[in-house]
Write an enzyme that holds these catalytic residues in place. Sequence first.
Site, short mmCIF file in Angstrom:
data_model
loop_
_atom_site.label_atom_id
_atom_site.label_comp_id
_atom_site.label_asym_id
_atom_site.label_seq_id
_atom_site.Cartn_x
_atom_site.Cartn_y
_atom_site.Cartn_z
N TYR A 1 11.52 34.26 -144.60
CA TYR A 1 12.54 33.35 -144.08
C TYR A 1 13.70 33.23 -145.07
O TYR A 1 14.86 33.13 -144.68
CB TYR A 1 11.92 31.97 -143.80
CG TYR A 1 10.89 32.00 -142.70
CD1 TYR A 1 11.27 31.99 -141.36
CD2 TYR A 1 9.53 32.05 -142.98
CE1 TYR A 1 10.33 32.01 -140.34
CE2 TYR A 1 8.58 32.07 -141.97
CZ TYR A 1 8.99 32.06 -140.66
OH TYR A 1 8.06 32.10 -139.64
N ASN B 1 13.98 32.22 -130.43
CA ASN B 1 14.36 33.58 -130.06
C ASN B 1 14.01 33.82 -128.59
O ASN B 1 12.83 33.81 -128.22
CB ASN B 1 13.61 34.58 -130.95
CG ASN B 1 13.84 36.02 -130.57
OD1 ASN B 1 14.66 36.35 -129.73
ND2 ASN B 1 13.08 36.90 -131.20
N CYS C 1 11.13 38.88 -134.16
CA CYS C 1 10.87 37.68 -134.96
C CYS C 1 9.47 37.72 -135.59
O CYS C 1 9.22 37.02 -136.57
CB CYS C 1 11.08 36.42 -134.13
SG CYS C 1 10.16 36.37 -132.59
N HIS C 2 8.57 38.54 -135.05
CA HIS C 2 7.23 38.65 -135.63
C HIS C 2 7.26 39.28 -137.02
O HIS C 2 6.30 39.15 -137.77
CB HIS C 2 6.30 39.45 -134.70
CG HIS C 2 6.74 40.86 -134.46
ND1 HIS C 2 7.71 41.17 -133.52
CD2 HIS C 2 6.37 42.03 -135.03
CE1 HIS C 2 7.90 42.48 -133.51
NE2 HIS C 2 7.10 43.03 -134.43
N GLU D 1 2.37 47.95 -136.11
CA GLU D 1 3.47 48.61 -136.80
C GLU D 1 3.08 49.20 -138.15
O GLU D 1 3.92 49.83 -138.80
CB GLU D 1 4.64 47.65 -136.95
CG GLU D 1 5.23 47.22 -135.62
CD GLU D 1 6.44 46.34 -135.75
OE1 GLU D 1 6.94 46.15 -136.89
OE2 GLU D 1 6.93 45.83 -134.72
#
Length: 151
Positions: free
Chosen positions: A87, A108, A116-117, A144
């Site tokens: 953040y 979002n 945003c994850h 990912e």
Amino acid sequence: MPHVSLHTPIGDVTVFEHDGAIVALDWGWVEDQAQTALLDRARQQLDAYFDGALRTFDLPLAPVGTPYRRAVWDALCTIPYGETRTYIDIARIAGGSPRSVGQANGRNPIPLIIPCHRVVATGHLGGYSGGEGLPTKRWLLALEQPEGALL
């Protein structure tokens, strides 16, 4: 507003289009769908993402929000696939504080596509408002990662 729903490994999602751009992605299934060329592209890209074959979405986006929130969402789109930012990192780019970044993240309107994850707190995952919350965020981050990598 045209929209299309699809089944994903993290639950059903619905993508919404307005004036030739994606404006929202919500969890859940919506009846009375209206297919468009853009929504078909969005479905194909989301399927490829969940199959591990797509790393970058190529869709016109028009999230509705304040100028600050849009700046945060733009910054989120710069986080590469398989990486995370804190953040604090996003606040350095978009301005504001880690708390205001977290609030913008939670608002979002196009999660997954605006990733945003990929934003985490210093020392822990932070929160996630999509799907089932933190289990969904963990699943997306694991998707990912290179095979065998630890989070």
